[in-house]
Design a protein around this motif. Structure first.
Motif, short mmCIF file in Angstrom:
data_model
loop_
_atom_site.label_atom_id
_atom_site.label_comp_id
_atom_site.label_asym_id
_atom_site.label_seq_id
_atom_site.Cartn_x
_atom_site.Cartn_y
_atom_site.Cartn_z
N THR A 490 -31.88 11.08 -4.89
CA THR A 490 -32.09 11.33 -3.46
C THR A 490 -33.39 10.68 -3.00
OG1 THR A 490 -30.90 13.43 -3.59
CG2 THR A 490 -32.34 13.10 -1.70
N ASN A 491 -34.43 10.77 -3.80
CA ASN A 491 -35.73 10.23 -3.41
C ASN A 491 -35.80 8.71 -3.48
OD1 ASN A 491 -37.34 12.44 -2.62
ND2 ASN A 491 -37.61 13.06 -4.75
N PHE A 492 -35.23 8.14 -4.54
CA PHE A 492 -35.45 6.71 -4.81
C PHE A 492 -34.19 5.86 -4.73
CE2 PHE A 492 -38.73 9.10 -7.16
CZ PHE A 492 -39.85 8.60 -6.52
N GLY A 493 -33.05 6.48 -4.48
CA GLY A 493 -31.84 5.71 -4.27
C GLY A 493 -31.44 4.88 -5.47
N ASP A 494 -31.03 3.65 -5.22
CA ASP A 494 -30.47 2.78 -6.27
C ASP A 494 -31.55 1.97 -6.98
OD1 ASP A 494 -27.63 3.39 -6.00
OD2 ASP A 494 -27.82 2.51 -4.02
N PHE A 495 -32.64 2.64 -7.38
CA PHE A 495 -33.71 1.95 -8.09
C PHE A 495 -33.19 1.37 -9.40
CE2 PHE A 495 -33.77 5.90 -10.36
CZ PHE A 495 -34.24 5.58 -11.62
N PHE A 496 -32.21 2.06 -10.03
CA PHE A 496 -31.67 1.57 -11.29
C PHE A 496 -31.01 0.20 -11.10
CE2 PHE A 496 -28.26 1.20 -14.44
CZ PHE A 496 -28.97 1.40 -15.61
N THR A 497 -30.32 0.04 -9.98
CA THR A 497 -29.70 -1.25 -9.68
C THR A 497 -30.76 -2.32 -9.48
OG1 THR A 497 -27.87 -0.09 -8.62
CG2 THR A 497 -28.08 -2.44 -8.15
N TYR A 498 -31.86 -1.95 -8.85
CA TYR A 498 -32.95 -2.93 -8.65
C TYR A 498 -33.56 -3.34 -9.99
CZ TYR A 498 -32.39 -1.13 -3.92
OH TYR A 498 -31.86 -0.74 -2.71
N LEU A 499 -33.62 -2.40 -10.95
CA LEU A 499 -34.07 -2.77 -12.29
C LEU A 499 -33.12 -3.78 -12.92
CD1 LEU A 499 -35.18 0.70 -13.75
CD2 LEU A 499 -36.65 -1.15 -12.94
N CYS A 500 -31.82 -3.62 -12.65
CA CYS A 500 -30.84 -4.59 -13.16
C CYS A 500 -31.05 -5.96 -12.52
CB CYS A 500 -29.42 -4.09 -12.90
SG CYS A 500 -28.95 -2.64 -13.89
N PHE A 501 -31.37 -5.97 -11.22
CA PHE A 501 -31.74 -7.23 -10.57
C PHE A 501 -32.92 -7.87 -11.31
CE2 PHE A 501 -29.55 -5.89 -6.59
CZ PHE A 501 -28.95 -7.09 -6.26
N GLY A 502 -33.91 -7.05 -11.64
CA GLY A 502 -35.08 -7.56 -12.35
C GLY A 502 -34.73 -8.13 -13.72
N CYS A 503 -33.80 -7.48 -14.42
CA CYS A 503 -33.37 -7.99 -15.74
C CYS A 503 -32.73 -9.36 -15.61
CB CYS A 503 -32.39 -7.01 -16.37
SG CYS A 503 -33.14 -5.50 -16.97
N ILE A 504 -31.91 -9.52 -14.56
CA ILE A 504 -31.25 -10.82 -14.35
C ILE A 504 -32.29 -11.89 -14.04
CG2 ILE A 504 -29.67 -12.07 -12.84
CD1 ILE A 504 -28.11 -9.44 -12.53
N LEU A 505 -33.26 -11.56 -13.21
CA LEU A 505 -34.32 -12.52 -12.88
C LEU A 505 -35.10 -12.90 -14.14
CD1 LEU A 505 -35.88 -14.06 -10.69
CD2 LEU A 505 -37.29 -12.01 -10.38
N TRP A 506 -35.38 -11.91 -14.99
CA TRP A 506 -36.07 -12.17 -16.26
C TRP A 506 -35.24 -13.12 -17.12
CZ3 TRP A 506 -34.03 -10.42 -21.02
CH2 TRP A 506 -34.84 -10.65 -22.13
N GLY A 507 -33.92 -12.91 -17.16
CA GLY A 507 -33.05 -13.77 -17.95
C GLY A 507 -33.04 -15.20 -17.45
#
Length: 515
Positions: A490-507
């Motif tokens: 509720t507080n942070f929404g889809d932060f987990f998805t944004y971490l996945c975005f970050g993983c792709i950028l790292w790759g």
């Protein structure tokens, strides 16, 4: 005998599609989702970008055709276009799968689920969004697993499913080639990573499910399921009959003294604002019962620019007064409005409907149906139709103070198919994500209660247990959230998805660095 390559690819795609289709309602063999992608992964190995796109696209076509075929009852052309569009996301995943073919396996375990999750997220938001058939939804009956959705949302469940599929595919490939997967250090690390993730998630789920039940005040709520066929709903000669049917069910439910009675989406059988007589009579009946009623209706607002129509929920107080109205915020394309109507007038001939107007306010109602609100009173918000499939709306209502949700819907459009049960999946996840119970009043079902842990209970059903396309009512109890609890999601929404975005950028950065 060796099968031709195209036949082998087709059979692998068909196998994946069949396993995934069976993981969703009404079969609900949710365990098949954990192996459903393995045949597709084998089909993608060694493919060029073009071939990988075509292979995965074919699989996507079969998956969405098998899960969303019921759109044919609304529009054949629309169903075909929707399936062709949604399958593109499978095709893009196929390209991404072969984009990093020489990655270390541990990197693949991180990147490939991230690709999948980001594509599910984009699909749920692009072009008005369509998040149905996300892999995570297949687990809506797997209650220990889905409790982590109050942190990661449904995408965290999808991530785990893809992670396990990748691990099992690698293990199976090594076994078939005669290699000993667990003798390799990377294989052992992968097993620890995947096994550890599952153990943590399941232990968290067991902890959540074993928390003592809330001892706060319960509410008794009645849900009305009129079971009005779509062909009858807007036949003016049948409006008195439709009204009387809902009133008879309401009066029967009122004998059990509920705190609130719910009618489904557009249950009121005319456009509210054109003629007041029928609605005036309804308010008089509510006043006699002395129980607040939430009713779904099409409402009209006339201004200098002409009439505007809304898909609304109206709360009538025990005194028979209108005390609140919520206008649906998220409209369904081609069902409630025609996109690009001004630029492509031909669409009006193809889809001959008047546009609804989207609401602008996140409305929170008092469950008592009486204003002014009392301090600490149980408040609720309404999710109309498919709004329970839109994560951001439920989150914002929770932030605004809703202690529970009401989903009023009309799935009669899709006939007696798997559609109502797939719709129910969304309600289960919204309840877990926000830790707020949901009460569903559906014209043709499934009308039921979903508690904050995702348990489905107190369904409207006939003597044989059939939940859809039966009429009736049910009075159940639920405990609202009255302490203002906000989950991580509720507080942070889809932060987990944004971490996945970050993983792709790292790759991508790692790949360029190696180049």
């Amino acid at each position: 005998m060796t099968l031709p390559l195209f036949i082998k690819n087709f059979l692998l795609c068909f196998s994946s599609a069949l396993l995934l289709i069976l993981a969703f309602p009404q079969t609900d063999f949710w365990g098949l989702a954990w192996i459903g992608l393995i045949p597709l992964f084998f089909a993608l190995d060694g493919k060029s970008f073009k071939s990988a796109f075509g292979t995965a696209y074919l699989c996507g076509l079969m998956v969405f055709a098998g899960t969303l075929y019921w759109f044919i009852h609304v529009t054949l052309l629309g169903m075909i276009l929707l399936i062709l569009y949604l399958a593109l996301y499978y095709g893009v995943f196929g390209v991404l799968y072969v984009f990093f073919p020489r990655r270390k396996f541990l990197e693949q375990l991180l990147l490939l689920p991230s690709y999948w999750i980001v594509l599910e997220f984009v699909r749920a938001h692009a072009l008005s969004g369509f998040g149905w058939v996300s892999l995570g939804y297949s687990q809506y009956k797997n209650l220990p697993l889905i409790q982590v959705a109050d942190i990661t949302g449904v995408y965290g469940i999808s991530f785990l499913i893809v992670l396990v599929n990748i691990f099992l595919k690698k293990w199976l490939a090594e076994q078939c080639s005669g290699k000993k997967f667990f003798k390799d250090r990377e294989g052992r690390c992968a097993a620890v990573l995947v096994g550890g993730a599952l153990i943590v998630v399941l232990f968290y789920g067991i902890f959540r499910l074993n928390q003592p039940p809330d001892q706060k005040q319960k509410l008794k709520i009645a849900v009305i399921q009129g079971n009005i066929p779509q062909a009858m709903k807007w036949n003016e000669t049948l409006w008195p009959e439709i009204m009387e049917k809902h009133l008879q069910l309401t009066e029967a439910a009122a004998l059990l003294k509920p705190d609130l009675i719910l009618w489904p989406e557009t249950a009121f059988p005319e456009i509210l604002g054109e003629t007041p007589e029928r609605f005036t009579e309804l308010k008089k009946r509510v006043a006699r019962l002395k129980i607040p009623l939430l009713v779904g209706a099409v409402t009209q607002d006339v201004s200098d620019t002409g009439p505007a129509y809304y898909n609304s929920a109206i709360l009538i107080s025990p005194a028979g007064e209108t005390v609140g109205q919520y206008d649906k915020l998220h409209l369904v394309p081609f069902g409630e409005y025609v996109p690009l109507r001004g630029y492509l007038p031909i669409l009006t001939d193809i889809v001959p409907i008047d546009d609804f107007t989207a609401g602008k306010t996140y409305t929170v109602f008092p469950a008592s149906g009486v204003r002014p609100w009392k301090k600490g009173e149980h408040n609720f918000s309404v999710l109309i139709c498919f709004e329970d499939a839109v994560t951001d709306i439920a989150r914002e209502f929770a932030v605004q103070g809703a202690g529970f949700f009401v989903n009023i819907t009309n799935d009669a459009w899709f006939m007696d198919t798997k559609a109502p049960f797939m719709h129910l999946q969304s309600s289960v996840f919204r309840a877990v994500e926000t830790r707020r119970p949901i009460v569903r009043a559906a014209n043709t079902g499934v009308s039921c209660f979903v508690d904050r842990q995702g348990h489905i209970h107190d369904c409207v059903q006939d003597s044989e247990g059939k939940k859809t396309f039966v009429s009736g009512y049910h009075v159940g109890t639920m405990t609202p959230e009255s302490g203002g609890l906000r989950t991580v999601y509720t507080n942070f929404g889809d932060f987990f998805t944004y971490l996945c975005f970050g993983c792709i950028l790292w790759g991508i950065i790692r790949k360029k660095g190696r180049s």
